[in-house]
Design an enzyme around this catalytic site. Structure first.
Site, PDB file in Angstrom:
ATOM      1  N   GLY A   1       0.777  -1.228   0.000  1.00  0.00           N
ATOM      2  CA  GLY A   1       0.000   0.000   0.000  1.00  0.00           C
ATOM      3  C   GLY A   1       0.808   1.277   0.000  1.00  0.00           C
ATOM      4  O   GLY A   1       0.234   2.367   0.041  1.00  0.00           O
ATOM      5  N   GLN A   2       2.137   1.185  -0.058  1.00  0.00           N
ATOM      6  CA  GLN A   2       2.940   2.411  -0.067  1.00  0.00           C
ATOM      7  C   GLN A   2       2.727   3.141  -1.383  1.00  0.00           C
ATOM      8  O   GLN A   2       2.932   2.581  -2.461  1.00  0.00           O
ATOM      9  CB  GLN A   2       4.424   2.102   0.135  1.00  0.00           C
ATOM     10  CG  GLN A   2       5.277   3.347   0.267  1.00  0.00           C
ATOM     11  CD  GLN A   2       6.742   3.044   0.604  1.00  0.00           C
ATOM     12  OE1 GLN A   2       7.165   1.894   0.629  1.00  0.00           O
ATOM     13  NE2 GLN A   2       7.507   4.088   0.851  1.00  0.00           N
TER      14      GLN A   2
ATOM     15  N   HIS B   1       7.257   7.454   6.018  1.00  0.00           N
ATOM     16  CA  HIS B   1       6.448   8.227   6.959  1.00  0.00           C
ATOM     17  C   HIS B   1       5.681   7.237   7.830  1.00  0.00           C
ATOM     18  O   HIS B   1       5.169   6.236   7.346  1.00  0.00           O
ATOM     19  CB  HIS B   1       5.515   9.216   6.255  1.00  0.00           C
ATOM     20  CG  HIS B   1       4.628   8.617   5.216  1.00  0.00           C
ATOM     21  ND1 HIS B   1       5.092   8.174   3.991  1.00  0.00           N
ATOM     22  CD2 HIS B   1       3.300   8.374   5.220  1.00  0.00           C
ATOM     23  CE1 HIS B   1       4.090   7.691   3.291  1.00  0.00           C
ATOM     24  NE2 HIS B   1       2.983   7.795   4.021  1.00  0.00           N
TER      25      HIS B   1
ATOM     26  N   HIS C   1       2.636   6.581  10.441  1.00  0.00           N
ATOM     27  CA  HIS C   1       1.325   7.098  10.831  1.00  0.00           C
ATOM     28  C   HIS C   1       1.080   6.857  12.311  1.00  0.00           C
ATOM     29  O   HIS C   1       1.274   5.742  12.805  1.00  0.00           O
ATOM     30  CB  HIS C   1       0.209   6.383  10.055  1.00  0.00           C
ATOM     31  CG  HIS C   1       0.235   6.616   8.592  1.00  0.00           C
ATOM     32  ND1 HIS C   1      -0.567   7.555   7.985  1.00  0.00           N
ATOM     33  CD2 HIS C   1       0.957   6.026   7.602  1.00  0.00           C
ATOM     34  CE1 HIS C   1      -0.345   7.527   6.677  1.00  0.00           C
ATOM     35  NE2 HIS C   1       0.583   6.609   6.426  1.00  0.00           N
TER      36      HIS C   1
END
Length: 129
Positions: A94-95, A101, A103
């Site tokens: 899902g990148q 980064h 979450h």
């Protein structure tokens, strides 16, 4: 705040105009522009690196420091009942932004019908066990 950019990326350019919520020598935190819940934070290394597993130990510790600092701030402002912490590594996971980064997502009782399984929900059929 200066982002060190070895290979220019659109995310790095986007970040130049964002309000920094907290920072240290190696990372910084911003509130997500498309939050899952109010108080959703992104913690980002200053060095341009796409893969979480390519971070240095010092960068991982810097990110952890900011996760803790921002949790304290989010607790005070939004009073969540829990948190999810997540990183997408690779397009198949899902990148979609290839600058690491992390979450920090505040969770509230009732924000989903059944929260059991938490991050296992990335594969919905595997969430409940």
């Amino acid at each position: 705040m200066a982002v060190n950019v070895n290979d220019p990326c659109l995310f790095c350019e986007f970040l130049k105009n964002k309000e920094i919520a907290a920072e240290n020598d190696l990372a910084f935190a911003i509130f997500d522009g498309f939050p899952v819940n109010p108080g959703h934070v992104l913690v980002i290394p200053k060095r341009h690196v796409a893969n979480y597993f390519e971070l240095t130990t010092e960068e991982v510790l810097a990110i952890r420091d900011l996760l803790q600092r921002m949790k304290t701030e989010v607790d005070a402002k939004f009073h969540p009942d829990g948190y999810n912490i997540g990183v997408n590594v690779g397009a198949d996971a899902g990148q979609s932004i290839f600058h690491v980064h992390v979450h920090l997502i505040p969770r509230h009782k009732g924000d989903v019908k059944n929260p059991r399984g938490g991050v296992r929900g990335v594969i919905p059929a595997k969430q409940s066990y």
